[in-house]
Design a protein around this motif. Structure first.
Motif, mmCIF file in Angstrom:
data_model
loop_
_atom_site.group_PDB
_atom_site.id
_atom_site.type_symbol
_atom_site.label_atom_id
_atom_site.label_comp_id
_atom_site.label_asym_id
_atom_site.label_seq_id
_atom_site.Cartn_x
_atom_site.Cartn_y
_atom_site.Cartn_z
ATOM 1 N N UNK A 125 2.366 36.811 11.964
ATOM 2 C CA UNK A 125 1.824 35.994 10.956
ATOM 3 C C UNK A 125 1.326 34.575 11.004
ATOM 4 N N UNK A 126 0.308 34.050 10.545
ATOM 5 C CA UNK A 126 0.017 32.721 10.937
ATOM 6 C C UNK A 126 0.469 32.183 9.524
ATOM 7 N N UNK A 127 1.574 31.088 9.844
ATOM 8 C CA UNK A 127 1.957 30.436 8.608
ATOM 9 C C UNK A 127 1.176 29.073 8.399
ATOM 10 N N UNK A 128 0.699 29.036 7.148
ATOM 11 C CA UNK A 128 -0.143 27.825 6.786
ATOM 12 C C UNK A 128 1.000 26.344 6.485
ATOM 13 N N UNK A 129 0.508 25.472 7.122
ATOM 14 C CA UNK A 129 1.407 24.288 7.014
ATOM 15 C C UNK A 129 1.173 23.923 5.005
ATOM 16 N N UNK A 130 2.631 23.363 4.574
ATOM 17 C CA UNK A 130 2.372 22.758 3.407
ATOM 18 C C UNK A 130 1.382 21.637 3.267
ATOM 19 N N UNK A 131 1.093 21.485 2.053
ATOM 20 C CA UNK A 131 0.130 20.033 1.769
ATOM 21 C C UNK A 131 1.030 18.921 2.258
ATOM 22 N N UNK A 132 2.538 18.947 2.067
ATOM 23 C CA UNK A 132 3.333 17.887 2.363
ATOM 24 C C UNK A 132 3.387 17.590 3.969
ATOM 25 N N UNK A 133 3.587 18.634 4.621
ATOM 26 C CA UNK A 133 3.343 18.647 6.021
ATOM 27 C C UNK A 133 2.225 18.129 6.508
ATOM 28 N N UNK A 134 1.033 18.629 6.055
ATOM 29 C CA UNK A 134 -0.219 18.242 6.710
ATOM 30 C C UNK A 134 -0.408 16.710 6.275
ATOM 31 N N UNK A 135 -0.131 16.305 5.107
ATOM 32 C CA UNK A 135 0.074 14.776 4.630
ATOM 33 C C UNK A 135 0.825 13.849 5.481
ATOM 34 N N UNK A 136 1.881 14.102 5.699
ATOM 35 C CA UNK A 136 2.882 13.387 6.500
ATOM 36 C C UNK A 136 2.515 13.266 7.925
ATOM 37 N N UNK A 137 1.928 14.375 8.359
ATOM 38 C CA UNK A 137 1.482 14.279 9.832
ATOM 39 C C UNK A 137 0.244 13.395 10.016
ATOM 40 N N UNK A 138 -0.901 13.592 9.003
ATOM 41 C CA UNK A 138 -1.916 12.847 8.783
ATOM 42 C C UNK A 138 -1.463 11.240 8.769
ATOM 43 N N UNK A 139 -0.803 11.088 7.901
ATOM 44 C CA UNK A 139 -0.231 9.591 7.279
ATOM 45 C C UNK A 139 0.466 8.823 8.299
ATOM 46 N N UNK A 140 1.137 9.767 9.180
ATOM 47 C CA UNK A 140 2.064 9.104 10.233
ATOM 48 C C UNK A 140 1.174 8.635 11.428
ATOM 49 N N UNK A 141 0.150 9.570 11.662
ATOM 50 C CA UNK A 141 -0.682 9.068 12.747
ATOM 51 C C UNK A 141 -1.600 8.018 12.466
ATOM 52 N N UNK A 142 -1.905 7.997 11.272
ATOM 53 C CA UNK A 142 -2.748 6.543 10.752
ATOM 54 C C UNK A 142 -1.943 5.348 10.696
ATOM 55 N N UNK B 232 -1.712 0.424 11.963
ATOM 56 C CA UNK B 232 -0.801 -0.483 11.627
ATOM 57 C C UNK B 232 -0.693 -0.613 10.022
ATOM 58 N N UNK B 233 -0.333 0.118 9.232
ATOM 59 C CA UNK B 233 -0.442 0.231 7.876
ATOM 60 C C UNK B 233 0.540 -0.565 7.294
ATOM 61 N N UNK B 234 0.496 -1.203 6.249
ATOM 62 C CA UNK B 234 1.432 -1.856 5.558
ATOM 63 C C UNK B 234 2.151 -0.704 4.540
ATOM 64 N N UNK B 235 3.301 -1.086 3.904
ATOM 65 C CA UNK B 235 4.083 -0.181 3.286
ATOM 66 C C UNK B 235 3.146 0.138 1.969
ATOM 67 N N UNK B 236 2.457 -0.898 1.295
ATOM 68 C CA UNK B 236 1.553 -0.380 0.273
ATOM 69 C C UNK B 236 0.440 0.499 0.510
ATOM 70 N N UNK B 237 -0.241 0.153 1.749
ATOM 71 C CA UNK B 237 -1.537 0.905 2.174
ATOM 72 C C UNK B 237 -1.094 2.247 2.555
ATOM 73 N N UNK B 238 0.381 2.407 3.008
ATOM 74 C CA UNK B 238 0.568 3.828 3.398
ATOM 75 C C UNK B 238 0.905 4.631 2.229
ATOM 76 N N UNK B 239 1.401 4.073 1.362
ATOM 77 C CA UNK B 239 1.876 4.603 -0.111
ATOM 78 C C UNK B 239 0.456 5.109 -0.784
ATOM 79 N N UNK B 240 -0.515 4.462 -0.663
ATOM 80 C CA UNK B 240 -1.827 4.653 -1.619
ATOM 81 C C UNK B 240 -2.495 5.741 -0.704
#
Length: 146
Positions: free
Chosen positions: A22-39, A44-52
Motif C-alpha cells: 500500500x502506498x502511504x500518502x504523506x500528511x500535509x504536515x510532513x510535506x510542509x515541514x520537508x518543503x519549508x526545511x529545504x527552503x 536562509x529564512x528568518x523566523x518570521x519568514x519561515x512562519x509565514x
C-alpha cells in the motif's frame, strides 16, 4: 493440524505483503515541514519568514491532498487539476512577496529544480574521461540531436 498451521501462515504472509504494497500518502504536515526545511536551508529564512511560509505551504498542502484523495476515490471534477496548479502558483507568488534580496533568485532556482526533477543533493555523474556528463531529466533528453 499441519494444514491449519500452513493456512494460517499463508494468510498472515499475504496480509503482511498486501500492507507493505500500500502506498502511504504523506500528511500535509510532513510535506510542509520537508518543503519549508529545504527552503530555510537554501534561502536562509528568518523566523518570521519561515512562519509565514509554513502557513502558506500548509494550507496549500491540505487542499492539494484533498484533491488527490478525490482523484484516487474517482470523484474528482474536471477543474481539480487546474485548482491543484493554481494553488501551487498562488502559494509561490505569496512566497515571492515575502522574500528579500538574494532570496528571490535562489527561490527561482529551487522552483526550477523542482520542475525539472533535479535533486540538488545529487552530483553530476563522471564520464569515462573524467568529464562531467550532464543528466537530462526532461523531454529534451528524448529528442534526437541533429
Amino acid at each position: 493440524m499441519k494444514k491449519y498451521l500452513l493456512i494460517v501462515l499463508l494468510l498472515t504472509g499475504i496480509n503482511v505483503w498486501s500492507k507493505a504494497q500500500q502506498n502511504k500518502m504523506p500528511t500535509a504536515q510532513e510535506m510542509t515541514s520537508k518543503n519549508v526545511d529545504e527552503l530555510e536551508k537554501r534561502l536562509k529564512l528568518s523566523a518570521t519568514q519561515k512562519s509565514v511560509i509554513y502557513t502558506y505551504v500548509f494550507d496549500m498542502s491540505k487542499q492539494q491532498l484533498e484533491l488527490i484523495k478525490r482523484q484516487q476515490a474517482g470523484t474528482s471534477k474536471e477543474d481539480d487539476v487546474t485548482k491543484f496548479y493554481k494553488l501551487q502558483n498562488d502559494t509561490n507568488d505569496n512566497i515571492r512577496k515575502i522574500l528579500k534580496g538574494d532570496q528571490l533568485p535562489e527561490f527561482e532556482k529551487v522552483l526550477e529544480e523542482r520542475l525539472s526533477g533535479i535533486d540538488p543533493k545529487k552530483k553530476k555523474k563522471k564520464g569515462k574521461r573524467g568529464s562531467e556528463e550532464e543528466v537530462v531529466s526532461d523531454i529534451s533528453g528524448l529528442k534526437s540531436k541533429p
